[in-house]
Scaffold this motif. Structure first.
Motif, PDB file in Angstrom:
ATOM      1  N   SER A  39       0.830  -1.196   0.000  1.00 28.34           N
ATOM      2  CA  SER A  39       0.000   0.000   0.000  1.00 28.34           C
ATOM      3  C   SER A  39       0.870   1.252   0.000  1.00 28.34           C
ATOM      4  N   GLU A  40       0.573   2.177  -0.914  1.00 29.83           N
ATOM      5  CA  GLU A  40       1.338   3.425  -0.973  1.00 29.83           C
ATOM      6  C   GLU A  40       1.179   4.249   0.298  1.00 29.83           C
ATOM      7  N   SER A  41       0.084   4.034   1.026  1.00 27.44           N
ATOM      8  CA  SER A  41      -0.146   4.799   2.248  1.00 27.44           C
ATOM      9  C   SER A  41       0.288   4.024   3.497  1.00 27.44           C
ATOM     10  N   SER A  42       0.940   2.901   3.304  1.00 28.47           N
ATOM     11  CA  SER A  42       1.367   2.086   4.432  1.00 28.47           C
ATOM     12  C   SER A  42       2.347   2.842   5.316  1.00 28.47           C
ATOM     13  N   THR A  43       2.196   2.651   6.622  1.00 26.79           N
ATOM     14  CA  THR A  43       3.144   3.247   7.565  1.00 26.79           C
ATOM     15  C   THR A  43       4.315   2.292   7.797  1.00 26.79           C
ATOM     16  N   PRO A  45       5.873   0.120   5.073  1.00 25.69           N
ATOM     17  CA  PRO A  45       6.019  -0.512   3.755  1.00 25.69           C
ATOM     18  C   PRO A  45       7.098  -1.589   3.709  1.00 25.69           C
ATOM     19  N   ASN A  46       8.178  -1.447   4.489  1.00 27.59           N
ATOM     20  CA  ASN A  46       9.226  -2.463   4.476  1.00 27.59           C
ATOM     21  C   ASN A  46       8.695  -3.794   5.002  1.00 27.59           C
ATOM     22  N   ALA A  47       7.930  -3.741   6.096  1.00 25.84           N
ATOM     23  CA  ALA A  47       7.360  -4.967   6.665  1.00 25.84           C
ATOM     24  C   ALA A  47       6.363  -5.596   5.696  1.00 25.84           C
ATOM     25  N   GLU A  48       5.529  -4.778   5.058  1.00 25.03           N
ATOM     26  CA  GLU A  48       4.569  -5.293   4.074  1.00 25.03           C
ATOM     27  C   GLU A  48       5.281  -5.939   2.903  1.00 25.03           C
ATOM     28  N   PHE A  49       6.290  -5.274   2.382  1.00 20.72           N
ATOM     29  CA  PHE A  49       7.011  -5.787   1.223  1.00 20.72           C
ATOM     30  C   PHE A  49       7.745  -7.076   1.583  1.00 20.72           C
ATOM     31  N   THR A  50       8.404  -7.100   2.734  1.00 20.81           N
ATOM     32  CA  THR A  50       9.107  -8.309   3.170  1.00 20.81           C
ATOM     33  C   THR A  50       8.129  -9.459   3.358  1.00 20.81           C
ATOM     34  N   ALA A  51       6.977  -9.191   3.967  1.00 19.81           N
ATOM     35  CA  ALA A  51       5.962 -10.245   4.159  1.00 19.81           C
ATOM     36  C   ALA A  51       5.489 -10.786   2.816  1.00 19.81           C
ATOM     37  N   HIS A  52       5.279  -9.888   1.843  1.00 19.77           N
ATOM     38  CA  HIS A  52       4.860 -10.306   0.505  1.00 19.77           C
ATOM     39  C   HIS A  52       5.934 -11.188  -0.138  1.00 19.77           C
ATOM     40  N   LEU A  53       7.191 -10.777  -0.041  1.00 20.79           N
ATOM     41  CA  LEU A  53       8.278 -11.568  -0.618  1.00 20.79           C
ATOM     42  C   LEU A  53       8.375 -12.946   0.033  1.00 20.79           C
ATOM     43  N   ARG A  54       8.257 -12.986   1.350  1.00 24.47           N
ATOM     44  CA  ARG A  54       8.379 -14.266   2.065  1.00 24.47           C
ATOM     45  C   ARG A  54       7.204 -15.195   1.772  1.00 24.47           C
ATOM     46  N   GLU A 103      21.583 -21.040  -0.355  1.00 24.08           N
ATOM     47  CA  GLU A 103      22.579 -22.109  -0.306  1.00 24.08           C
ATOM     48  C   GLU A 103      22.108 -23.206  -1.238  1.00 24.08           C
ATOM     49  N   ALA A 104      23.018 -23.686  -2.062  1.00 28.67           N
ATOM     50  CA  ALA A 104      22.723 -24.753  -3.019  1.00 28.67           C
ATOM     51  C   ALA A 104      21.501 -24.418  -3.880  1.00 28.67           C
ATOM     52  N   GLY A 105      21.354 -23.119  -4.247  1.00 23.82           N
ATOM     53  CA  GLY A 105      20.271 -22.710  -5.131  1.00 23.82           C
ATOM     54  C   GLY A 105      18.914 -22.553  -4.477  1.00 23.82           C
ATOM     55  N   ARG A 106      18.862 -22.658  -3.139  1.00 17.24           N
ATOM     56  CA  ARG A 106      17.599 -22.527  -2.398  1.00 17.24           C
ATOM     57  C   ARG A 106      17.673 -21.339  -1.445  1.00 17.24           C
ATOM     58  N   LEU A 107      16.590 -20.576  -1.370  1.00 13.95           N
ATOM     59  CA  LEU A 107      16.562 -19.399  -0.495  1.00 13.95           C
ATOM     60  C   LEU A 107      16.648 -19.808   0.972  1.00 13.95           C
ATOM     61  N   THR A 108      17.495 -19.081   1.703  1.00 17.05           N
ATOM     62  CA  THR A 108      17.597 -19.268   3.152  1.00 17.05           C
ATOM     63  C   THR A 108      17.133 -18.016   3.892  1.00 17.05           C
ATOM     64  N   GLY A 109      16.885 -16.941   3.150  1.00 14.46           N
ATOM     65  CA  GLY A 109      16.391 -15.699   3.742  1.00 14.46           C
ATOM     66  C   GLY A 109      16.079 -14.687   2.645  1.00 14.46           C
ATOM     67  N   ILE A 110      15.116 -13.816   2.928  1.00 16.04           N
ATOM     68  CA  ILE A 110      14.756 -12.777   1.953  1.00 16.04           C
ATOM     69  C   ILE A 110      14.158 -11.588   2.694  1.00 16.04           C
ATOM     70  N   GLU A 111      14.508 -10.384   2.267  1.00 10.78           N
ATOM     71  CA  GLU A 111      13.990  -9.146   2.849  1.00 10.78           C
ATOM     72  C   GLU A 111      13.762  -8.128   1.748  1.00 10.78           C
ATOM     73  N   GLY A 112      12.812  -7.254   1.993  1.00  5.84           N
ATOM     74  CA  GLY A 112      12.545  -6.178   1.049  1.00  5.84           C
ATOM     75  C   GLY A 112      12.566  -4.828   1.727  1.00  5.84           C
ATOM     76  N   VAL A 113      13.024  -3.834   0.996  1.00  2.70           N
ATOM     77  CA  VAL A 113      13.023  -2.457   1.480  1.00  2.70           C
ATOM     78  C   VAL A 113      12.309  -1.626   0.427  1.00  2.70           C
ATOM     79  N   TYR A 114      11.343  -0.834   0.877  1.00  3.09           N
ATOM     80  CA  TYR A 114      10.533   0.013  -0.007  1.00  3.09           C
ATOM     81  C   TYR A 114      10.638   1.421   0.553  1.00  3.09           C
ATOM     82  N   GLY A 115      11.299   2.309  -0.166  1.00  4.03           N
ATOM     83  CA  GLY A 115      11.490   3.656   0.349  1.00  4.03           C
ATOM     84  C   GLY A 115      11.155   4.714  -0.653  1.00  4.03           C
ATOM     85  N   SER A 116      10.735   5.856  -0.153  1.00  6.39           N
ATOM     86  CA  SER A 116      10.418   6.971  -1.059  1.00  6.39           C
ATOM     87  C   SER A 116      10.817   8.293  -0.418  1.00  6.39           C
TER      88      SER A 116
END
Length: 119
Positions: A39-43, A45-54, A103-116
């Motif tokens: 959401s563009e109005s999210s307070t 956005p990093n947590a939302e984006f990371t949750a979406h990625l995960r 590791e070995a072609g498999r994700l072991t962690g992922i995070e997103g950062v959304y900034g403006s």
């Protein structure tokens, strides 16, 4: 003629001359689909984006699928495990960063950062 009335003419001239296909066109390319659920109005956005990625790329997912999606959406890859995407609107500059570990072609962690930054 006032400056405000000349702006649409300037934009049309830039488009017609092909200038919009270069760096200026890239600047106004818009958000990549991968951030559509943030959401563009999210307070938080990093947590939302990371949750979406995960949710979309859970631990154990194939790294190649993530990379293929990011490439398809025109992300840049400054180094392994990192992808960036930048775009602008009239008043804002927006950046999205995806950081992951694998590791070995498999994700072991992922995070997103959304900034403006807006005027």
């Amino acid at each position: 003629m006032r400056l405000v009335s000349k702006i649409p003419l300037l934009v049309m001239t830039l488009i017609a001359s092909g200038c919009m296909s270069g760096d200026l066109g890239e600047m106004f390319k818009g958000a990549p689909p991968i951030v559509a659920d943030v959401s563009e109005s999210s307070t938080v956005p990093n947590a939302e984006f990371t949750a979406h990625l995960r949710e979309r790329y859970p631990i154990g997912s194939e790294e190649a699928v993530l990379i293929a999606t990011l490439r398809e959406q025109h992300f840049n890859f400054p180094q392994p495990g990192k992808a960036t995407y930048h775009w602008s609107t009239i008043a804002c500059s927006i950046s999205v960063y995806v950081d992951w570990r694998a590791e070995a072609g498999r994700l072991t962690g992922i995070e997103g950062v959304y900034g403006s930054a807006c005027m």
